[in-house]
Motif scaffolding. Structure first.
Motif, short mmCIF file in Angstrom:
data_model
loop_
_atom_site.label_atom_id
_atom_site.label_comp_id
_atom_site.label_asym_id
_atom_site.label_seq_id
_atom_site.Cartn_x
_atom_site.Cartn_y
_atom_site.Cartn_z
N THR A 190 0.86 -1.19 0.00
CA THR A 190 0.00 0.00 0.00
C THR A 190 0.89 1.23 0.00
O THR A 190 1.93 1.26 0.67
CB THR A 190 -0.92 0.03 1.24
N LEU A 191 0.46 2.23 -0.74
CA LEU A 191 1.21 3.47 -0.80
C LEU A 191 0.28 4.60 -0.36
O LEU A 191 -0.78 4.82 -0.95
CB LEU A 191 1.70 3.73 -2.24
N VAL A 192 0.69 5.30 0.70
CA VAL A 192 -0.09 6.41 1.23
C VAL A 192 0.61 7.72 0.85
O VAL A 192 1.77 7.93 1.20
CB VAL A 192 -0.24 6.31 2.76
N LEU A 193 -0.10 8.56 0.13
CA LEU A 193 0.45 9.84 -0.32
C LEU A 193 -0.25 10.95 0.43
O LEU A 193 -1.45 11.16 0.27
CB LEU A 193 0.23 9.99 -1.84
N ILE A 194 0.49 11.66 1.26
CA ILE A 194 -0.09 12.71 2.10
C ILE A 194 0.46 14.05 1.64
O ILE A 194 1.67 14.28 1.64
CB ILE A 194 0.26 12.49 3.59
N SER A 195 -0.44 14.94 1.23
CA SER A 195 -0.01 16.22 0.68
C SER A 195 -0.74 17.36 1.35
O SER A 195 -1.86 17.21 1.85
CB SER A 195 -0.26 16.27 -0.84
N GLY A 196 -0.08 18.51 1.34
CA GLY A 196 -0.69 19.74 1.82
C GLY A 196 -0.56 20.81 0.78
O GLY A 196 0.56 21.12 0.34
N GLY A 197 -1.67 21.37 0.31
CA GLY A 197 -1.63 22.42 -0.70
C GLY A 197 -1.02 21.94 -2.00
O GLY A 197 -1.41 20.90 -2.56
N SER A 198 0.00 22.69 -2.50
CA SER A 198 0.63 22.34 -3.77
C SER A 198 1.52 21.11 -3.66
O SER A 198 2.09 20.67 -4.65
CB SER A 198 1.47 23.53 -4.27
N GLY A 199 1.64 20.54 -2.44
CA GLY A 199 2.41 19.31 -2.27
C GLY A 199 1.84 18.13 -3.01
O GLY A 199 2.48 17.09 -3.13
N ILE A 200 0.63 18.27 -3.55
CA ILE A 200 0.02 17.18 -4.30
C ILE A 200 0.70 16.97 -5.66
O ILE A 200 0.62 15.89 -6.25
CB ILE A 200 -1.49 17.45 -4.52
N THR A 201 1.41 17.99 -6.15
CA THR A 201 1.95 17.92 -7.52
C THR A 201 2.92 16.77 -7.75
O THR A 201 2.84 16.10 -8.79
CB THR A 201 2.59 19.27 -7.91
N PRO A 202 3.90 16.48 -6.86
CA PRO A 202 4.76 15.33 -7.14
C PRO A 202 4.01 14.01 -7.11
O PRO A 202 4.43 13.05 -7.77
CB PRO A 202 5.82 15.39 -6.02
N PHE A 203 2.90 13.95 -6.38
CA PHE A 203 2.13 12.71 -6.30
C PHE A 203 1.34 12.45 -7.58
O PHE A 203 0.99 11.31 -7.87
CB PHE A 203 1.18 12.75 -5.09
N ILE A 204 1.06 13.51 -8.32
CA ILE A 204 0.37 13.33 -9.60
C ILE A 204 1.21 12.47 -10.52
O ILE A 204 0.72 11.58 -11.22
CB ILE A 204 0.05 14.70 -10.23
N SER A 205 2.54 12.73 -10.53
CA SER A 205 3.43 11.95 -11.40
C SER A 205 3.51 10.50 -10.94
O SER A 205 3.63 9.59 -11.77
CB SER A 205 4.83 12.58 -11.41
N ILE A 206 3.43 10.26 -9.64
CA ILE A 206 3.46 8.88 -9.13
C ILE A 206 2.20 8.13 -9.53
O ILE A 206 2.26 6.99 -9.99
CB ILE A 206 3.63 8.89 -7.60
N ILE A 207 1.05 8.78 -9.37
CA ILE A 207 -0.22 8.12 -9.73
C ILE A 207 -0.27 7.86 -11.23
O ILE A 207 -0.75 6.82 -11.68
CB ILE A 207 -1.41 8.98 -9.27
N ARG A 208 0.23 8.80 -12.03
CA ARG A 208 0.26 8.57 -13.47
C ARG A 208 1.19 7.42 -13.84
O ARG A 208 0.94 6.68 -14.80
CB ARG A 208 0.70 9.85 -14.20
N GLU A 209 2.27 7.24 -13.08
CA GLU A 209 3.15 6.10 -13.32
C GLU A 209 2.40 4.79 -13.06
O GLU A 209 2.49 3.84 -13.85
CB GLU A 209 4.37 6.20 -12.40
N PHE A 210 1.64 4.74 -11.98
CA PHE A 210 0.86 3.54 -11.68
C PHE A 210 -0.26 3.36 -12.71
O PHE A 210 -0.62 2.22 -13.05
CB PHE A 210 0.26 3.63 -10.28
#
Length: 711
Positions: free
Chosen positions: A433-453
Motif C-alpha cells: 500500500t502506498l499512502v500519499l499525504i499532501s498539503g496544498g501544492s504538495g500534491i503535484t509530485p504525487f500526480i506523477s506517481i499516480i500517473r506512473e501507476f
C-alpha cells in the motif's frame, strides 16, 4: 527467466561499483584524517611527493593524484552505476517482476525535530563524519601548531608567544575553510553522479550547501580578521597590500573574502525573498571568489578543493547549454485555485522518473529568476509532452498567473528550462500500500506517481499497490487540482482496476460553496519555428556521456597542462633559475580546465543534439505528422466546466471532508498490510508530523519518505 537473470546481473554489477566507490571514498577520507598529523606531513608526504613530482606536473602532481583523482574516478563510476540503474528501472516488466525489499536504515528517516529536520541514515552518517573531521583537523592543527611556538622562538622573531599563536590560529582557520570549500559544491551539482551513488539527492542535500556556506564564511572571515589583527600588532599592516609571486597572495585573499561576504549578506532570507534578483546577481560572484581564492593559496593547494568544483563546472556548463534555447509551450491550463499547468512539447527520447523537478525561466516576467517545479506528467504515458504545475504563491508565480488568466490573448510565451532532474530509479512497487499525504501544492509530485501507476496498470497490466491519497487544501477551489491526475488525452483512461482512494480535506470552508468558480481555462499557444521540444541534453545514454565528458575533459586537462609545464614552465625554472609566477601558474590551470570542459561538453552536446534530431524525425515519419491545433483554438481561450472533465472518474473514489483536518495518526495506524509506504509533501510541520508517526515504532509496517524541495 532471462529478465530475472539480467536484473540479477545488473544488481551484482551495481553492488560491485558501489563497493569500489566506497573503498576509494574511504581512502580519500583517510587522507583528510591524516593530513593534519605530523606523521603525514613529516613522513608520508615527503616520501610520496618526490615520486609524483615530475617535469610534467610539478609539485601539484601529488595533490592531483591524492586529492583530485579519487573523486573524479568515483564520479565516473557513479555515471556507470546510474546508467545501469536507469536501464534496469526503465524496463517495465522488470519493475513489475522486481523483488520487494524493505527500506534500510540508510534511507530511513531517523531524525524528525531540531535543526536537521527529516534526514536519512546516510545523511546523518555523512554529517557526523564531516563534523568529526572538522573537529579532529582543527584540534590536531592547533595542537601541532602551538607545540612549535616557544618563548625562545618568539624572542628570536621579536614577537610575543600569544601573537605567534594568533598567527598560527589564523592559518589553521584558513585550512579549515578549505575543508568546507572542498565539500561545498557537491550538493549544488543538479546532475551529480556522486550523490545518487550514496543514496543522496541534490534536492535533499541543498541544506548542507547552505550550512557549509555559512561555516565557510565564518572560518574565512575569522581567518582574515586574525591576520589583520596580527599584522596591526606587529607593525606589518603593509602585508595587506602584498601580492607575492610565490606563496600566499594577500590581496587576492582579501578580494576573495570581500566577494564571499557580498554573497553571504545577499543570502539572508529577507534579501532572497524580497530582492531575488539581487541575490542572484551577487551569488554569481562565486566565480570571482573561487578565482581569487586560487590566486591566494596557489594551484597546488587548490587541488584539494578542486574535485567538487570541477564536477560542478561540468554540470553548470551543461545546464548553460540547455538553457540557451527556448522551448515549445503547447498549452496552459488555468485552474480556479490560482494554479496553472504548463504543457511543453518534448522529444520521445527524454525519459524521467516520478517526483522529478524542472527549472523554468520566463524572460517576460524576469530574465534572471529560475524556479523549480514538480513535473506532473509521466514520460511513458505522455511520450511527446511534459507538464509542470505552478501554484500562485510568490511574486513571480503571481505574475505568471495574472499573465495567463488575463482576458487578453497571448499567442506565445517564451520559456527556457533546465532539467528535468529526479531520482535515478524508483521502486514504489515494493510496498503493498502506498499512502500519499499532501498539503496544498504538495500534491503535484504525487500526480506523477499516480500517473506512473496508471501507465503500469493500464498499459503493462502490472499489479500496482493500493493507493491512498490524503490531500489537505484550505479552500474548495483547490479541489480542481485533483482533476490534474489524469493527463489531457483523447484516449480514455480506465482507473477502475486501480485500487485508488482519495481523501480530500478542506480546512477553511465548512461546506461546499455554490458560487465557486467551476471553470478551467485552457490557453493554446501558436508554435514558433525557433522553439524546440525539451530533449535530453546528452541523449538517452546521458549518464554514459556525462562519464565520458568528466573523464575525457580531465585527461585533456592533464595532457595540456603537462605539455605546458614541460616545455614552457620547466625550462624557465631550471635553465635560468627563475621562479615561475604562482598567480600566472594558477591562471593557466584555471584557463585550461575551463577550455577542456567547454570543448568536450560542447562536442558531446552537439553530437547528441544531431542524433536526437534524426531520431525524432524517424519517429515522426513513422507516426505521421503530429496533430496541429486549429488557428481558432490556438489564439482563443477555451472554458471547460470541471464537471465535464475526467474529474467525474474520481467521484466514486473521492471523499471530501469540510471544515476539519485529517487525523493522520488514526488514518495511518488503521492501514493494513505488511509494507506500507508513506510519502509526505507539503508544509514542514505536516511532514514532521507524518515522519514522527511512522518512526514512533507503534506500527512496524509504515515506511516513511519525505519529498521536500528546498532550492
Amino acid at each position: 527467466m532471462k529478465r530475472s537473470h539480467s536484473q540479477e546481473t545488473c544488481g551484482m554489477v551495481q553492488s560491485a561499483i558501489r563497493i569500489v566507490a566506497l573503498v576509494v571514498f574511504v581512502g580519500w577520507i583517510f587522507i583528510w584524517i591524516m593530513s593534519p598529523t605530523n606523521t603525514y606531513k613529516e613522513k608520508w608526504f615527503p616520501q610520496f611527493q618526490p615520486k609524483t613530482t615530475s617535469i610534467y606536473f610539478g609539485k601539484q602532481g601529488s595533490r592531483i593524484l591524492v586529492n583530485t583523482f579519487p573523486i573524479i574516478f568515483i564520479a565516473v563510476l557513479g555515471c556507470i552505476y546510474l546508467h545501469i540503474a536507469k536501464k534496469s528501472n526503465g524496463s517495465n516488466m522488470d519493475r513489475c517482476n522486481g523483488k520487494k525489499h524493505e527500506t534500510t536504515i540508510w534511507n530511513r528517516s531517523i531524525i524528525i525535530k531540531g535543526p536537521l529536520g527529516i534526514v536519512s541514515g546516510t545523511e546523518v552518517a555523512f554529517l557526523i563524519m564531516f563534523i568529526a573531521l572538522v573537529i579532529w583537523s582543527f584540534t590536531i592543527y592547533m595542537y601541532n601548531g602551538f607545540a612549535t611556538i616557544t618563548p625562545k622562538l618568539a624572542a628570536k622573531a621579536s614577537t610575543k608567544v600569544w601573537e605567534m599563536r594568533l598567527e598560527s590560529a589564523a592559518l589553521r582557520l584558513g585550512l579549515m575553510g578549505n575543508i568546507c570549500l572542498s565539500f561545498l559544491f557537491f550538493p549544488v551539482a543538479r546532475g551529480s553522479s556522486v550523490l545518487p551513488l550514496f543514496g543522496l539527492t541534490s534536492e535533499s542535500s541543498i541544506k548542507y550547501h547552505i550550512w557549509l556556506g555559512h561555516t565557510l564564511m565564518i572560518l574565512l572571515t575569522s581567518h582574515g580578521l586574525c591576520y589583520i589583527i596580527y599584522w596591526a600588532l606587529t607593525n606589518q599592516i603593509s602585508q595587506m597590500l602584498k601580492w607575492n609571486t610565490t606563496g600566499a597572495a594577500n590581496i587576492a585573499g582579501e578580494l576573495a573574502l570581500i566577494f564571499g561576504l557580498l554573497m553571504w549578506i545577499a543570502t539572508t532570507q529577507r534579501i532572497r525573498r524580497k530582492m531575488f534578483e539581487l541575490f542572484f546577481y551577487t551569488h554569481n560572484l562565486y566565480i570571482l571568489f573561487i578565482m581569487f581564492f586560487i590566486f591566494h593559496i596557489g594551484i597546488s593547494y587548490a587541488c584539494i578543493m578542486l574535485p567538487g568544483f570541477y564536477l560542478f563546472l561540468v554540470d553548470r556548463y551543461l545546464r548553460f547549454l540547455q538553457s540557451r534555447h527556448q522551448v515549445r509551450l503547447i498549452s496552459a491550463r488555468v485552474l480556479p485555485c490560482e494554479t496553472v499547468e504548463l504543457n511543453f512539447s518534448k522529444s520521445h527520447g527524454l525519459t524521467y522518473n516520478p517526483t522529478s523537478i524542472m527549472f523554468i525561466n520566463i524572460p517576460s516576467i524576469s530574465k534572471l529568476q529560475w524556479h523549480p517545479f514538480s513535473v506532473t506528467s509521466n514520460s511513458n504515458l505522455e511520450q511527446d509532452k511534459i507538464s509542470v504545475v505552478i501554484k500562485s504563491e510568490g511574486t513571480w508565480t503571481k505574475n505568471l498567473y495574472k499573465l495567463l488568466s488575463s482576458p487578453s490573448t497571448i499567442d506565445r510565451l517564451g520559456v527556457s528550462v533546465e532539467g528535468p532532474y529526479g531520482p535515478a530509479s524508483t521502486n514504489y512497487l515494493r510496498h503493498d500500500t502506498l499512502v500519499l499525504i499532501s498539503g496544498g501544492s504538495g500534491i503535484t509530485p504525487f500526480i506523477s506517481i499516480i500517473r506512473e501507476f496508471l501507465f503500469l496498470n493500464t498499459k503493462i497490466k502490472c499489479k500496482t499497490p493500493n493507493i491512498i491519497l490524503i490531500c489537505v487544501f484550505r479552500k474548495s477551489s483547490s479541489l480542481s487540482m485533483i482533476d490534474l491526475i489524469l493527463p489531457i488525452s483523447t484516449i480514455p483512461y480506465d482507473i477502475s482496476n486501480m485500487k485508488l482512494q482519495i481523501e480530500a480535506y478542506i480546512t477553511k470552508d465548512k461546506e461546499p460553496l455554490l458560487n465557486i468558480q467551476t471553470y478551467l481555462q485552457t490557453k493554446w499557444f501558436k508554435p514558433n519555428p525557433t522553439d524546440a521540444p525539451i530533449y535530453a541534453i546528452l541523449g538517452s545514454n546521458g549518464w554514459l556521456w556525462l562519464g565520458a565528458i568528466i573523464s575525457t575533459s580531465f585527461i585533456i586537462f592533464l595532457i595540456i597542462i603537462g605539455i605546458f609545464i614541460r616545455y614552457y614552465i620547466f625550462p624557465i625554472e631550471h635553465n635560468s633559475n627563475n621562479i615561475f609566477s604562482s598567480p600566472l601558474r594558477s591562471f593557466l590551470h584555471m584557463l585550461i580546465i575551463c577550455v577542456s570542459i567547454i570543448i568536450v561538453a560542447s562536442v558531446a552536446f552537439l553530437l547528441n543534439k544531431k542524433h536526437g534530431a534524426k531520431e525524432e524525425k524517424k519517429i515522426q515519419d513513422l507516426e505521421g505528422s503530429p496533430p496541429t491545433t486549429s488557428s481558432s483554438s490556438t489564439s482563443s481561450n477555451t472554458d471547460i466546466e470541471l464537471e465535464s472533465l475526467p474529474f467525474e472518474s474520481f467521484v466514486q473514489v473521492t471523499n471530501v471532508h469540510y471544515g476539519i483536518r485529517p487525523n493522520l495518526k488514526r488514518l495511518l495506524f488503521e492501514i493494513q498490510g505488511s509494507s506500507v509506504g508513506v510519502l509526505a509533501a507539503g508544509p514542514k510541520k505536516m511532514r514532521h508530523e507524518v515522519a514522527a508517526i511512522c518512526s514512533s515504532g507503534l506500527a512496524n509496517n509504515l515506511h516513511f519518505e519525505s519529498i521536500s524541495f528546498s532550492w
